[in-house]
Design a protein around this motif. Structure first.
Motif, short mmCIF file in Angstrom:
data_model
loop_
_atom_site.label_atom_id
_atom_site.label_comp_id
_atom_site.label_asym_id
_atom_site.label_seq_id
_atom_site.Cartn_x
_atom_site.Cartn_y
_atom_site.Cartn_z
N THR A 186 -26.93 -11.11 19.80
CA THR A 186 -26.79 -12.20 20.79
C THR A 186 -26.56 -13.56 20.15
O THR A 186 -26.64 -14.59 20.82
CB THR A 186 -27.98 -12.28 21.77
N THR A 187 -26.22 -13.62 18.86
CA THR A 187 -25.84 -14.89 18.24
C THR A 187 -24.33 -15.07 18.30
O THR A 187 -23.58 -14.15 18.65
CB THR A 187 -26.30 -14.95 16.78
N GLY A 188 -23.86 -16.25 17.92
CA GLY A 188 -22.42 -16.51 17.79
C GLY A 188 -21.66 -16.61 19.09
O GLY A 188 -20.44 -16.44 19.10
N PHE A 189 -22.33 -16.92 20.20
CA PHE A 189 -21.69 -16.96 21.51
C PHE A 189 -20.50 -17.93 21.51
O PHE A 189 -20.61 -19.07 21.06
CB PHE A 189 -22.70 -17.39 22.57
N GLN A 190 -19.36 -17.47 22.05
CA GLN A 190 -18.17 -18.30 22.23
C GLN A 190 -17.53 -17.95 23.57
O GLN A 190 -17.41 -16.78 23.92
CB GLN A 190 -17.16 -18.05 21.09
N HIS A 191 -17.12 -18.98 24.30
CA HIS A 191 -16.40 -18.82 25.56
C HIS A 191 -15.06 -19.52 25.37
O HIS A 191 -14.99 -20.74 25.31
CB HIS A 191 -17.21 -19.46 26.69
N VAL A 192 -14.00 -18.73 25.24
CA VAL A 192 -12.70 -19.28 24.89
C VAL A 192 -11.64 -18.80 25.88
O VAL A 192 -11.89 -17.89 26.69
CB VAL A 192 -12.29 -18.88 23.45
N HIS A 193 -10.48 -19.44 25.82
CA HIS A 193 -9.42 -19.15 26.79
C HIS A 193 -8.11 -18.86 26.07
O HIS A 193 -7.40 -19.78 25.67
CB HIS A 193 -9.30 -20.31 27.77
N PRO A 194 -7.80 -17.59 25.88
CA PRO A 194 -6.57 -17.20 25.19
C PRO A 194 -5.33 -17.62 25.97
O PRO A 194 -5.38 -17.94 27.16
CB PRO A 194 -6.68 -15.66 25.14
N VAL A 195 -4.21 -17.62 25.27
CA VAL A 195 -2.91 -17.92 25.86
C VAL A 195 -2.07 -16.65 25.82
O VAL A 195 -2.01 -15.95 24.80
CB VAL A 195 -2.20 -19.05 25.09
N MET A 196 -1.42 -16.33 26.94
CA MET A 196 -0.62 -15.11 27.05
C MET A 196 0.87 -15.42 26.92
O MET A 196 1.36 -16.41 27.48
CB MET A 196 -0.89 -14.44 28.40
N ASP A 197 1.58 -14.56 26.16
CA ASP A 197 3.03 -14.71 26.11
C ASP A 197 3.68 -13.90 27.23
O ASP A 197 3.00 -13.24 28.02
CB ASP A 197 3.57 -14.32 24.72
N HIS A 198 5.00 -13.96 27.30
CA HIS A 198 5.71 -13.33 28.43
C HIS A 198 5.64 -11.81 28.40
O HIS A 198 5.95 -11.15 29.40
CB HIS A 198 7.17 -13.80 28.45
N LEU A 199 5.23 -11.24 27.27
CA LEU A 199 5.11 -9.78 27.16
C LEU A 199 3.70 -9.28 27.49
O LEU A 199 3.46 -8.08 27.47
CB LEU A 199 5.51 -9.33 25.76
N GLY A 200 2.78 -10.21 27.76
CA GLY A 200 1.43 -9.80 28.11
C GLY A 200 0.46 -9.74 26.95
O GLY A 200 -0.64 -9.20 27.09
N THR A 201 0.85 -10.29 25.79
CA THR A 201 -0.05 -10.34 24.64
C THR A 201 -0.81 -11.66 24.65
O THR A 201 -0.20 -12.73 24.75
CB THR A 201 0.72 -10.18 23.32
N TRP A 202 -2.14 -11.56 24.54
CA TRP A 202 -3.00 -12.74 24.52
C TRP A 202 -3.37 -13.08 23.08
O TRP A 202 -3.59 -12.18 22.26
CB TRP A 202 -4.28 -12.47 25.30
N ARG A 203 -3.49 -14.38 22.78
CA ARG A 203 -3.88 -14.85 21.45
C ARG A 203 -4.91 -15.96 21.58
O ARG A 203 -4.78 -16.84 22.45
CB ARG A 203 -2.66 -15.37 20.67
N VAL A 204 -5.92 -15.91 20.70
CA VAL A 204 -6.92 -16.97 20.69
C VAL A 204 -7.61 -16.98 19.34
O VAL A 204 -7.72 -15.94 18.67
CB VAL A 204 -7.96 -16.76 21.81
N GLU A 205 -8.07 -18.16 18.92
CA GLU A 205 -8.80 -18.26 17.66
C GLU A 205 -10.30 -18.18 17.91
O GLU A 205 -10.82 -18.83 18.82
CB GLU A 205 -8.46 -19.57 16.93
N VAL A 206 -10.97 -17.39 17.10
CA VAL A 206 -12.42 -17.27 17.15
C VAL A 206 -12.95 -17.33 15.72
O VAL A 206 -12.21 -17.13 14.76
CB VAL A 206 -12.87 -15.95 17.82
N THR A 207 -14.23 -17.60 15.58
CA THR A 207 -14.88 -17.60 14.28
C THR A 207 -15.98 -16.55 14.29
O THR A 207 -16.88 -16.60 15.15
CB THR A 207 -15.47 -18.99 13.96
N LEU A 208 -15.90 -15.62 13.36
CA LEU A 208 -16.78 -14.45 13.38
C LEU A 208 -17.53 -14.30 12.06
O LEU A 208 -16.95 -14.42 10.99
CB LEU A 208 -15.96 -13.18 13.63
N GLU A 209 -18.81 -14.01 12.17
CA GLU A 209 -19.63 -13.66 11.01
C GLU A 209 -19.75 -12.14 10.95
O GLU A 209 -19.51 -11.44 11.93
CB GLU A 209 -21.01 -14.30 11.13
#
Length: 266
Positions: free
Chosen positions: A74-97
């Motif tokens: 339950t550590t490292g909580f992130q609420h982010v909003h990816p961006v989708m391209d026209h083919l339906g692929t989502w991309r977003v930056e996160v930081t992970l331990e």
């Protein structure tokens, strides 16, 4: 302060969301589920009943997809909003331990009656130092801000949870809208990370919803047990996250919950 009641996104009644990678023919598909530690871009798709990537979604709280990222301790909580391209692929930056993570996609495919939450496990390579779940914490300190939690979770029974925000001991009465609300609350059940996502009914600018210091939600726990709560709120142009630990009881315990402070994880 007007009391505002929220709704649950990603679950029906008191059934938690996010426990399955697929629901109603929609499946969450990541390009990689074994990742290195550190800041990085993750890519994924939501495939539909026809097996093709979904490209049309109905926005919920101003976004077509909300991605919640949390390590299984339950550590490292992130609420982010990816961006989708026209083919339906989502991309977003996160930081992970290093460790085992759960990614939740909160979506409402176009034409689908209800929002849903899909979840997928991701492993992050490296030495894993799992943290113990904090005890009952009703106060969270985030820099100069203190957020207090009032209210209880009860299995199957909706009740009010009120989060009060202060800064350096003074109530904050000018919270700023973030994604169409003064606060966003996510609750995760410890043990399986069953997911609840609740929002106030009131909206900024509706003439009745005040911008703090209290933000009230209505939430029902899907079962007894321990829950981790994460509140996103915006003030002075910065979104901050306060976190709490509460226990859901079938009946209110005789002893009042303890009050302790716990710094939010980011």
């Amino acid at each position: 302060m007007k009391t505002t009641h929220g709704h649950h996104s990603g679950n029906h009644g008191t059934r938690p969301g996010g426990l399955s990678v697929s629901e109603d023919g929609y499946t969450l598909e990541f390009d990689a589920t074994i990742l290195p530690a550190g800041a990085q871009t993750v890519t994924f798709r939501v495939s539909g009943p026809d097996g093709r990537p979904v490209t049309a979604f109905t926005p919920e709280h101003e976004k077509e997809l909300h991605l919640i990222v949390v390590r299984r301790d339950t550590t490292g909580f992130q609420h982010v909003h990816p961006v989708m391209d026209h083919l339906g692929t989502w991309r977003v930056e996160v930081t992970l331990e290093p460790g085992d993570w759960r990614f939740f996609a909160d979506i409402r495919p176009a034409g689908h009656d209800d929002a849903m939450t899909l979840g997928i496990d991701v492993s992050v390579a490296g030495p894993y130092d799992p943290q113990p779940i904090p005890g009952d914490t009703r106060t969270s300190r985030v820099g100069e801000y203190t957020v207090t939690l009032d209210g209880d979770l009860a299995p199957g029974a909706a009740g009010d949870l009120t989060l009060g925000v202060s800064r350096n001991g003074r109530p904050v009465t000018d919270l700023q809208p973030y994604l169409g609300a003064y606060g966003h609350l996510v609750a995760l059940r410890v043990g399986d990370l069953g997911y609840l996502h609740v929002h106030p009914d009131g909206e900024p600018g509706d003439g009745v919803t005040e911008p703090g210091p209290g933000i009230t939600f209505m939430a029902a726990a899907p079962s007894g047990g321990t829950y981790r709560l994460y509140l996103d709120f915006q003030h002075d142009g910065v979104v901050r996250t306060a976190d709490f630990t509460v226990r859901a009881f079938t009946a209110r315990p005789d002893a009042a919950p303890g009050h302790a402070s716990h710094a939010a994880h980011h």
